[in-house]
Design an enzyme around this catalytic site. Sequence first.
Site, short mmCIF file in Angstrom:
data_model
loop_
_atom_site.label_atom_id
_atom_site.label_comp_id
_atom_site.label_asym_id
_atom_site.label_seq_id
_atom_site.Cartn_x
_atom_site.Cartn_y
_atom_site.Cartn_z
N TYR A 1 -5.49 -0.19 15.55
CA TYR A 1 -4.49 0.25 16.51
C TYR A 1 -5.07 0.06 17.92
O TYR A 1 -5.57 -1.01 18.23
CB TYR A 1 -4.07 1.69 16.22
N TRP B 1 1.65 -1.49 9.09
CA TRP B 1 2.24 -0.14 9.03
C TRP B 1 3.53 -0.16 9.85
O TRP B 1 3.50 -0.51 11.01
CB TRP B 1 1.27 0.89 9.60
N GLU C 1 -4.29 -1.16 7.80
CA GLU C 1 -3.14 -0.76 8.63
C GLU C 1 -3.30 -1.43 9.98
O GLU C 1 -4.41 -1.61 10.48
CB GLU C 1 -3.11 0.75 8.87
N ARG D 1 0.87 -1.17 0.00
CA ARG D 1 0.00 0.00 0.00
C ARG D 1 0.90 1.22 0.00
O ARG D 1 1.72 1.41 0.91
CB ARG D 1 -0.92 -0.01 1.21
N HIS E 1 -8.49 0.08 10.07
CA HIS E 1 -7.16 0.26 10.63
C HIS E 1 -7.21 -0.12 12.10
O HIS E 1 -8.01 0.43 12.86
CB HIS E 1 -6.69 1.71 10.44
N ASN F 1 -7.02 8.12 2.72
CA ASN F 1 -6.65 7.55 4.01
C ASN F 1 -7.49 8.15 5.14
O ASN F 1 -7.67 9.37 5.24
CB ASN F 1 -5.17 7.82 4.29
N GLU F 2 -8.03 7.28 6.01
CA GLU F 2 -8.70 7.68 7.25
C GLU F 2 -9.49 8.98 7.06
O GLU F 2 -9.17 10.02 7.66
CB GLU F 2 -7.68 7.80 8.38
#
Length: 546
Positions: free
Chosen positions: A233, A289, A260, A87, A231, A164-165
Amino acid sequence: MRAQAPPSSLTRPVTVAAVLLGMFLSCLALTSPAHAAPTGFRVENGRLLEASGNDFVMRGVNHAHTWYPDRIGSLAHIKAKGANTVRVVLSSGDRWTRNDTADVANVVAQCKRNRLICVLEVHDTTGYGEQSGAVTLSRAADYWIGVRSALTGQEDHVIVNIGNEPYGNTGYSAWTADTKAAIRKLRDAGFGHTIMVDAPNWGQDWAFTMRDNAASVLAADPDANTVFSIHMYGVFDTASEITDYLNRFVAAKLPIVVGEFGHDHSDGNPDEDTILAVAEQLRLGYLGWSWSGNGGGVEYLDLVTDFDPDQLTGWGRRLFDGANGIAATAEEAAIYSSGGGDTTPPTAPGTPTASGVTSSSVTLAWGAATDASGVTGYDVVRIGGGTETVATSTAGTSATLTGLAPSTSHTFAVYARDAAGNRSPRSGTVTVTTSPGGTPSACGVGYRVTGSWPGGFQGEITLRNTGTQPVDGWTLRWTFPDGQRITSLWGGTATQSGSDVAVTAAPYTATVPAGGTVTLGFTGTRGTSNPSPTAFTLNGAACSVS
């Protein structure tokens, strides 16, 4: 990558209404509208398929190309670690330097050359509504339309990740309508690619906006060819949260990838072992990531140190070589295997010869390679602590390389490439030692901090040749007194070992005339204090500091 912790946990009670919603989503996902025949990747029954019908599962990493355009050679290193997908971070020009059509075309060519599927994303949308300067998904769609010529015909190799996001934690309820509109804008412009869309809430969807509206977004795509990206996290710090989120998409037959994730983060400690295990169990794609170059306090997310493929970090060893990791689970895209088009590489070029060696440049020439469909160009690489592409020649069998460090041995080789993106075996090597660049009779350095923020800062260095002779090619060295680290630099190329920094000249700063100056700018990380270096040397000579 997300930039701010979400305000709440992912966990919330499962109600009867939620169960009924899940059943509704399943039914809706199975009722796809009539859509265009696929020209490459396509979504079918909740799975991402290649045009051949091969079920493709992404296994790869993110690479911060827009901030490190000189590190395009990292794609070869990522492939060598076993990845099947990369990516690639791009910019629309709204927050960072725009990646133009030629650059995007080169990124795609490098992906194909290294037999990687290319997920391209615009990063300028990150945290829209909350992050200053962030742009809309509509603006990102305009960027894709502007570089469409680099993507037309690449539907077998490229997935377009619109932005992105695209929302932070403010205004994210608009995500559904904005995402549908951006998809429609790309389809109306003629894009037949699989489209990937990121979740809001800095990509982590803690409010479930994407989860609860994914079916309607897919149904709004005229081609029914959209993949959803979560994503993971700090929100995803328990096995139950990860398992529940991914299984809801699978049960509803909605395509989902972990676009991610990391092993740690400032907003909490994600459960990377469960992410990897559940992704493998459900045959879902994941993209860690990130390869290298992280700053601002998240350097721990680097998979390799200083872009060196031989220096895997702990996170890198876990992702590439651990249980359910890339090396153990990645399968190359069928488009690159037999029956997937031209996969025969050119022959190796002849061993290069060197001429015109100076303190900072050399001209290389090599024998032509051959290929049944024709050689389209050559890549010159420098071999050292990793293989770095230093020149691309699309016409002829010679190249002049500039910006080399003086009094240094450099080893070069050449690869050929063809129209299908195949790369030849490497040529033989030639080693060249550049001449001395000249030691200045006197030099001065001005160092100043031009901006700072918690954990980071921006600096400027003015290099003055106060002597009577020009300096042709240079290396400037200093030691940071409090552990500061450079994250990006313009005007030269920086290498750092511990606190010791060496910067070699860029081609446009290599010559410093007598009485002349050059200016370097950089960003870096810092601790609580940020004291300035007190000593600098230029090609080994001590400089005065002001």
